[in-house]
Design an enzyme around this catalytic site. Structure first.
Site, PDB file in Angstrom:
ATOM      1  N   GLY A   1      -3.989   3.668  -6.309  1.00 44.75           N
ATOM      2  CA  GLY A   1      -2.932   2.720  -5.901  1.00 44.75           C
ATOM      3  C   GLY A   1      -2.092   3.090  -6.974  1.00 44.75           C
ATOM      4  O   GLY A   1      -2.730   2.811  -8.376  1.00 44.75           O
ATOM      5  N   ARG A   2      -0.990   2.450  -7.152  1.00 46.34           N
ATOM      6  CA  ARG A   2       0.155   2.765  -8.818  1.00 46.34           C
ATOM      7  C   ARG A   2       1.053   1.492  -7.970  1.00 46.34           C
ATOM      8  O   ARG A   2       1.376   1.928  -6.510  1.00 46.34           O
ATOM      9  CB  ARG A   2       0.343   3.897  -8.837  1.00 46.34           C
TER      10      ARG A   2
ATOM     11  N   TYR B   1       1.942  -3.299 -10.028  1.00 44.42           N
ATOM     12  CA  TYR B   1       1.025  -4.363 -10.294  1.00 44.42           C
ATOM     13  C   TYR B   1       0.118  -4.016 -11.072  1.00 44.42           C
ATOM     14  O   TYR B   1      -0.761  -4.326 -11.756  1.00 44.42           O
ATOM     15  CB  TYR B   1       0.503  -4.766  -9.109  1.00 44.42           C
TER      16      TYR B   1
ATOM     17  N   VAL C   1      -4.556   1.192  -9.793  1.00 46.59           N
ATOM     18  CA  VAL C   1      -5.836   0.707  -9.078  1.00 46.59           C
ATOM     19  C   VAL C   1      -6.717   2.435  -9.107  1.00 46.59           C
ATOM     20  O   VAL C   1      -6.416   2.752  -8.446  1.00 46.59           O
ATOM     21  CB  VAL C   1      -5.934   0.307  -8.045  1.00 46.59           C
TER      22      VAL C   1
ATOM     23  N   LYS D   1      -8.894  -2.953 -11.343  1.00 42.65           N
ATOM     24  CA  LYS D   1      -7.658  -2.861 -11.177  1.00 42.65           C
ATOM     25  C   LYS D   1      -6.823  -3.135 -13.002  1.00 42.65           C
ATOM     26  O   LYS D   1      -7.312  -3.478 -13.292  1.00 42.65           O
ATOM     27  CB  LYS D   1      -6.813  -3.792 -10.704  1.00 42.65           C
TER      28      LYS D   1
ATOM     29  N   ASP E   1       2.929 -13.143   0.842  1.00 44.04           N
ATOM     30  CA  ASP E   1       3.689 -11.830   1.003  1.00 44.04           C
ATOM     31  C   ASP E   1       2.514 -11.118   1.480  1.00 44.04           C
ATOM     32  O   ASP E   1       2.267 -10.255   1.880  1.00 44.04           O
ATOM     33  CB  ASP E   1       3.730 -11.297   0.036  1.00 44.04           C
TER      34      ASP E   1
HETATM   35  O1  0SQ Z   1      -5.304  -9.015  -4.890  1.00 45.78           O
HETATM   36  C1  0SQ Z   1      -5.537  -9.169  -5.876  1.00 45.78           C
HETATM   37  N1  0SQ Z   1      -5.603  -8.613  -6.179  1.00 45.78           N
HETATM   38  N2  0SQ Z   1      -5.110 -10.239  -6.209  1.00 45.78           N
HETATM   39  C2  0SQ Z   1      -4.806 -10.911  -5.755  1.00 45.78           C
HETATM   40  C3  0SQ Z   1      -5.022 -11.597  -3.998  1.00 45.78           C
HETATM   41  C4  0SQ Z   1      -4.524 -13.132  -3.635  1.00 45.78           C
HETATM   42  C5  0SQ Z   1      -4.311 -14.220  -2.701  1.00 45.78           C
HETATM   43  C6  0SQ Z   1      -5.321 -13.455  -1.705  1.00 45.78           C
HETATM   44  C7  0SQ Z   1      -5.448 -14.983  -3.168  1.00 45.78           C
HETATM   45  C8  0SQ Z   1      -3.749 -14.383  -2.468  1.00 45.78           C
HETATM   46  N3  0SQ Z   1      -4.047 -13.465  -4.861  1.00 45.78           N
HETATM   47  N4  0SQ Z   1      -3.544 -12.587  -5.908  1.00 45.78           N
HETATM   48  C9  0SQ Z   1      -3.081 -12.032  -6.797  1.00 45.78           C
HETATM   49  C10 0SQ Z   1      -2.100 -10.836  -7.033  1.00 45.78           C
HETATM   50  C11 0SQ Z   1      -0.783 -11.313  -8.345  1.00 45.78           C
HETATM   51  C12 0SQ Z   1      -1.241 -12.263  -9.299  1.00 45.78           C
HETATM   52  C13 0SQ Z   1       0.453 -11.905 -10.455  1.00 45.78           C
HETATM   53  C14 0SQ Z   1      -1.978 -13.428  -8.993  1.00 45.78           C
HETATM   54  C15 0SQ Z   1      -2.522 -12.964  -7.808  1.00 45.78           C
END
Ligand code: 0SQ
Length: 439
Positions: free
Chosen positions: A28-29, A32, A35, A52, A151
């Site tokens: 994945g890319r 963010y 991965v 990641k 999201d």
């Molecule tokens: O899935 C992720 N790699 N990250 C993630 C999961 C979640 C919840 C499902 C707990 C809401 N948040 N995040 C996340 C991703 C990016 C950032 C900057 C903060 C949280």
């Protein structure tokens, strides 16, 4: 700092490249980061991990927030952060997760193509019910801890492949939303990126100023409908977003075409929505008199007197104050009726979905034009995710001007900084307390 001490800690520090094989295994890319699918070196257990590599260098605000948030969460249906690696040579931050081979974006796409090609695929009898139950369970946990997802969409619902947790849902956030952490933040200064609003609740499209639990519930309703029909229920032409305006005429039109135009008695406070004036100017109730969810779902062979339809209706309630909560939804008669939801959504049956493809650097380049093979534009189906222009490769991601309340955001930023300064049990470093200043 003492040179010898620095040498000692450098030697002791576990390095991601020493511990894992992941080269050539990018799955994945996106904005963010990247991965990779990885395996432990010197291990025979065959267990797979997702690594990641966070975009950019150093502990950025968003890296900080992601780590601080994830290290607090523990639930079988929420992605679980195993470890953090700080790579001192290139200042990269790596997050280690268990590897999920599938996600709902790919699963739905697989079934849609099979349907288009009149290919019969056996779906376990209660797979949709199990998926929905586990999504609700994970979201209920997040909501109980005042974490809003903001999201939710099929690409963010991962499903574990073969292994200990076979067929288990993991709610994740593969990225992008948090780049825009307020729905009011102007998008205008960004490159125009093509985004989808298919999972956006009507109140957001009418200018709601805050994210709420009810907004996540609407998205779950959209995902449930899509699992039942293999079509995005509020499919709408994707827009080039050049404005910060939350009001999206075509997306609202699509919602009204499926649901009907809300009656005053059904959503009394619609009059208080910031974009209500625009709504009354642009829309005529009379254009939607024959539209309702019963008709739409009947067209897709879902019976309006079924328990699944009744729950769908409760999730897709236009008035956010009347929308069902995750807690109540989990107690819905749909889940008490046979067949009951199961932990392995595949119910021990053969998993027909292909494994994720590895991306090449070439695919990375193509991602800029939306021609990626892994979750890019699905030309065959007519239900493309946006042709990703610097948006995402796999799984597809959307821009969502997202947020929790600004208070929450603030608390989280402060907590994130503190957590990283004074932690940490699972950050793989020997001198964690000084990392934020030195890294
Ligand atoms: O899935 C992720 N790699 N990250 C993630 C999961 C979640 C919840 C499902 C707990 C809401 N948040 N995040 C996340 C991703 C990016 C950032 C900057 C903060 C949280």
């Amino acid at each position: 700092m003492d040179f010898e001490y620095k040498q000692k800690t450098n030697a002791e520090r576990a390095k991601v490249e020493d511990l894992f094989d992941y080269e050539g295994c990018k799955v994945g890319r996106g904005t963010y980061g990247h991965v990779y699918k990885g395996k432990r070196k010197n291990s025979t257990d065959g267990r797979e991990y997702a690594l990641k590599q966070i975009e950019g260098t150093g502990i950025s605000m968003s890296a900080c927030r992601e780590i601080a948030l994830l290290r607090e969460l523990k639930h079988p249906n929420v992605i679980s952060l195993q470890k953090v690696f700080l790579s001192h040579t290139d200042r990269k931050v790596w997050l280690l997760f268990d590897y999920a081979e599938h996600d709902l974006w790919h699963i739905i796409k697989f079934h849609r193509s099979a349907k288009a090609n009149k290919k019969q695929i056996d779906v376990p009898k209660n797979m949709v019910k199990s998926l929905l139950f586990q999504i609700l369970d994970g979201i209920h946990y997040l909501h109980a801890n005042w974490v809003l997802h903001r999201d939710l969409k099929p690409a963010n619902i991962l499903v574990m492949g073969e292994g200990e947790e076979r067929g288990r849902v993991k709610i994740a956030d593969m990225g992008f939303a948090r780049l825009f952490n307020s729905p009011l933040k102007p998008l205008a200064d960004l490159d125009p990126v093509v985004v989808t609003f298919w999972y956006r609740a009507p109140e957001l499209l009418l200018g709601a100023r805050h994210y709420t639990k009810a907004i996540d519930i609407w998205a779950i309703g959209c995902i449930f409908a899509e699992l039942l029909t293999y079509e995005p229920i509020f499919h709408c032409r994707q827009e080039d977003i050049k404005t910060s305006n939350p009001y999206h005429h075509d997306q609202l039109d699509r919602i009204f075409n499926v649901m009907g135009f809300p009656q005053d008695k059904d959503w009394e406070d619609i009059r208080k929505m910031p974009e209500h004036g625009t709504l009354t100017k642009d829309f005529k109730r009379s254009n939607y008199v024959n539209c309702n969810l019963v008709k739409y779902m009947e067209k897709h062979k879902v019976k309006p007197d079924s328990k699944q339809f009744h729950l769908l209706q409760k999730l897709l309630t236009m008035d956010p104050t009347k929308r069902i909560t995750s807690e109540l939804a989990m107690k819905d008669p749909y889940f008490l009726e046979d067949p009951l939801p199961s932990q392995d959504v595949f119910e021990g049956k053969n998993i027909p979905y292909p494994k994720r493809e590895f991306l090449t650097d070439d695919d990375d380049d193509k991602a800029d034009t939306g021609a990626s093979k892994a979750g890019g534009a699905d030309q065959s189906s007519g239900h493309n995710q946006p042709p990703a222009k610097r948006v995402r490769v796999m799984p597809p991601s959307t821009v969502s001007s997202s947020m929790v309340s600004s208070d929450y955001q603030h608390i989280h930023n402060v907590q994130a900084q503190q957590a990283l300064q004074f932690s940490s049990s699972n950050i793989q470093t020997s001198t964690s307390s000084t990392y934020t200043s030195r890294f």
